[in-house]
Scaffold this motif. Structure first.
Motif, PDB file in Angstrom:
ATOM      1  N   GLY A 164       0.812  -1.222   0.000  1.00 32.10           N
ATOM      2  CA  GLY A 164       0.000   0.000   0.000  1.00 32.10           C
ATOM      3  C   GLY A 164       0.838   1.261   0.000  1.00 32.10           C
ATOM      4  N   HIS A 165       2.071   1.131   0.491  1.00 37.87           N
ATOM      5  CA  HIS A 165       2.927   2.314   0.593  1.00 37.87           C
ATOM      6  C   HIS A 165       4.061   2.292  -0.421  1.00 37.87           C
ATOM      7  CE1 HIS A 165       0.519   3.357   3.996  1.00 37.87           C
ATOM      8  NE2 HIS A 165       0.676   2.122   4.436  1.00 37.87           N
ATOM      9  N   VAL A 166       3.872   1.517  -1.492  1.00 39.47           N
ATOM     10  CA  VAL A 166       4.794   1.613  -2.610  1.00 39.47           C
ATOM     11  C   VAL A 166       4.413   2.874  -3.408  1.00 39.47           C
ATOM     12  CG1 VAL A 166       3.452   0.319  -4.328  1.00 39.47           C
ATOM     13  CG2 VAL A 166       5.933   0.207  -4.354  1.00 39.47           C
ATOM     14  N   ILE A 176      -0.899  13.039  -0.967  1.00 40.92           N
ATOM     15  CA  ILE A 176      -0.279  12.664   0.297  1.00 40.92           C
ATOM     16  C   ILE A 176      -1.046  11.482   0.877  1.00 40.92           C
ATOM     17  CG2 ILE A 176       0.398  13.433   2.605  1.00 40.92           C
ATOM     18  CD1 ILE A 176       1.769  14.968   0.353  1.00 40.92           C
ATOM     19  N   CYS A 177      -0.328  10.466   1.294  1.00 38.54           N
ATOM     20  CA  CYS A 177      -0.925   9.259   1.874  1.00 38.54           C
ATOM     21  C   CYS A 177      -1.263   9.496   3.352  1.00 38.54           C
ATOM     22  CB  CYS A 177       0.076   8.112   1.740  1.00 38.54           C
ATOM     23  SG  CYS A 177      -0.518   6.495   2.255  1.00 38.54           S
ATOM     24  N   ASN A 178      -2.156   8.664   3.895  1.00 38.93           N
ATOM     25  CA  ASN A 178      -2.464   8.746   5.336  1.00 38.93           C
ATOM     26  C   ASN A 178      -1.219   8.567   6.196  1.00 38.93           C
ATOM     27  OD1 ASN A 178      -5.035   8.842   4.399  1.00 38.93           O
ATOM     28  ND2 ASN A 178      -5.753   6.979   5.411  1.00 38.93           N
ATOM     29  N   CYS A 179      -0.221   7.877   5.655  1.00 43.11           N
ATOM     30  CA  CYS A 179       1.000   7.620   6.415  1.00 43.11           C
ATOM     31  C   CYS A 179       1.941   8.823   6.402  1.00 43.11           C
ATOM     32  CB  CYS A 179       1.725   6.401   5.853  1.00 43.11           C
ATOM     33  SG  CYS A 179       2.556   6.727   4.276  1.00 43.11           S
ATOM     34  N   GLY A 180       1.619   9.831   5.566  1.00 40.88           N
ATOM     35  CA  GLY A 180       2.478  11.003   5.465  1.00 40.88           C
ATOM     36  C   GLY A 180       3.368  10.984   4.243  1.00 40.88           C
ATOM     37  N   GLY A 183       2.382   9.961  -2.966  1.00 37.66           N
ATOM     38  CA  GLY A 183       2.205   9.186  -4.191  1.00 37.66           C
ATOM     39  C   GLY A 183       2.035   7.698  -3.986  1.00 37.66           C
ATOM     40  N   HIS A 184       1.691   7.283  -2.761  1.00 38.15           N
ATOM     41  CA  HIS A 184       1.549   5.854  -2.482  1.00 38.15           C
ATOM     42  C   HIS A 184       0.256   5.305  -3.092  1.00 38.15           C
ATOM     43  CE1 HIS A 184       4.265   6.244   1.338  1.00 38.15           C
ATOM     44  NE2 HIS A 184       4.877   6.573   0.212  1.00 38.15           N
ATOM     45  N   TRP A 185       0.281   4.025  -3.411  1.00 37.89           N
ATOM     46  CA  TRP A 185      -0.910   3.334  -3.951  1.00 37.89           C
ATOM     47  C   TRP A 185      -2.131   3.647  -3.091  1.00 37.89           C
ATOM     48  CZ3 TRP A 185      -0.642  -2.689  -5.038  1.00 37.89           C
ATOM     49  CH2 TRP A 185      -1.828  -3.097  -5.662  1.00 37.89           C
TER      50      TRP A 185
HETATM   51 ZN    ZN Z   1       1.531   5.533   2.585  1.00 40.45          ZN
END
Ligand code: ZN
Length: 322
Positions: A164-166, A176-180, A183-185
């Motif tokens: 998910g974070h690739v 921006i992803c929830n993880c910070g 461009g993550h999937w």
């Molecule tokens: Zn992420």
């Protein structure tokens, strides 16, 4: 009857099942995942759900032979904890899972996995998934678990195949992803991000979607597309492209024969999720054969059943290890 336990700590729901050696479920319970305030509240909810499933099965928790746990990551596998999961309330910290379960069950036979890895184990055990498969979850977030050459990939700290974070989008205006991260999937295709992605894409065109509604979620966007809303359909098309790129990455990394897709977003919209992946994948792959892309998890129980399969098979999911 020897009884086994499967547990799924998800971002929205905690599930537990008790089953026999064949994987037949004889008791189950579920509860909404508490929104904190502390990790202790979440651990307690997991233990209560396990007690509920044992009660439903009419067995004493101490009679459980072995347990499997699938949990939202990232994991600290050796410590048996889930660490600040991306899609749980911020600062919840380390959620102890394995040690409290061992105490409750009076067994050291516990197998601890990233939730999508548990899904892969279940696909292997219950659906004859074979020695080379990937379980992909499109849910609140995006995750994957892989079985390669008959080995369940765990990796350092248990976080193998955390796809998910690739990074799929390296452009300057990537989401921006929830993880910070950027461009993550998951930033495009995780259920928690679909409405935000729709807002980003909106360029003034007519739409039935109320993009100002803070409660707009993935279901609203998919439903509008199903109802013929052209803008919503454009959003879903974009999501399909990202999913196809992500699955191509998965296939190039792990060479699966089967990619089993689960999670609420896929379950609720099977054609709109699987169709674009199947259509686009062949042109994206540089492998001899395109794997089968199939839906799993029709009832949202893929992870908990996979955790049960892990308990039965000593962590492998191979039916021969039962
Ligand atoms: Zn992420």
């Amino acid at each position: 009857m020897a009884t086994y336990l499967g547990v799924d700590l998800g971002a929205t729901t905690i599930r537990a099942v008790v089953g026999d050696r064949a994987g037949r479920v004889v008791g189950a319970d579920r509860t909404p995942t508490p929104a904190g305030p502390t990790s202790v509240a979440i651990t307690e909810a997991v233990l209560d759900t396990v007690r509920g499933a044992c009660g439903d099965a009419g067995v004493d928790p101490e009679s459980v032979v072995a347990a499997g746990v699938g949990a939202v990551g990232p994991l600290d596998h050796d410590a048996g904890v889930s660490v600040d999961p991306t899609n749980l309330p911020a600062d919840v910290g380390r959620i102890p899972l394995v040690d409290p379960l061992r105490t409750l069950l009076s067994t050291d036979r516990t197998h601890f996995h990233n939730d999508a890895t548990a899904g892969a184990i279940g696909e292997r055990f219950f659906r004859d998934g074979g020695d080379d498969l990937v379980y992909l979850t499109l849910s609140t977030g995006v995750g994957a678990g892989a079985v390669v050459d008959g080995h369940v990939l765990s990796g350092w700290d248990g976080n193998a195949a955390e796809l998910g974070h690739v990074t799929l989008d390296a452009s300057d205006d990537a989401r921006i992803c929830n993880c910070g991260g950027t461009g993550h999937w998951e930033a495009y295709c995780g259920g928690a991000n679909v409405a935000g992605y729709a807002r980003d894409l909106h360029d003034g065109e007519a739409t039935a979607l109320d993009l100002d509604d803070p409660d707009l979620g993935a279901a609203g966007v998919f439903d509008a597309a199903a109802d013929g809303d052209e803008f919503a359909a454009r959003v879903i098309d974009r999501i399909g492209r990202w999913n196809a790129l992500g699955v191509a990455t998965v296939v190039h990394a792990y060479a699966p024969r089967v990619v089993a897709v689960g999670g609420g977003v896929a379950r609720n919209n099977p054609d709109r999720i699987l169709g674009p992946i199947r259509d686009r994948l062949p042109s994206l792959l540089r492998v001899a054969r395109t794997p089968e892309i199939r839906l799993t998890d029709r009832d949202g129980d893929a992870v908990v059943r996979g955790a049960l399969a892990s308990a039965i098979t000593g962590g492998t999911g191979a039916p021969a290890d039962r």
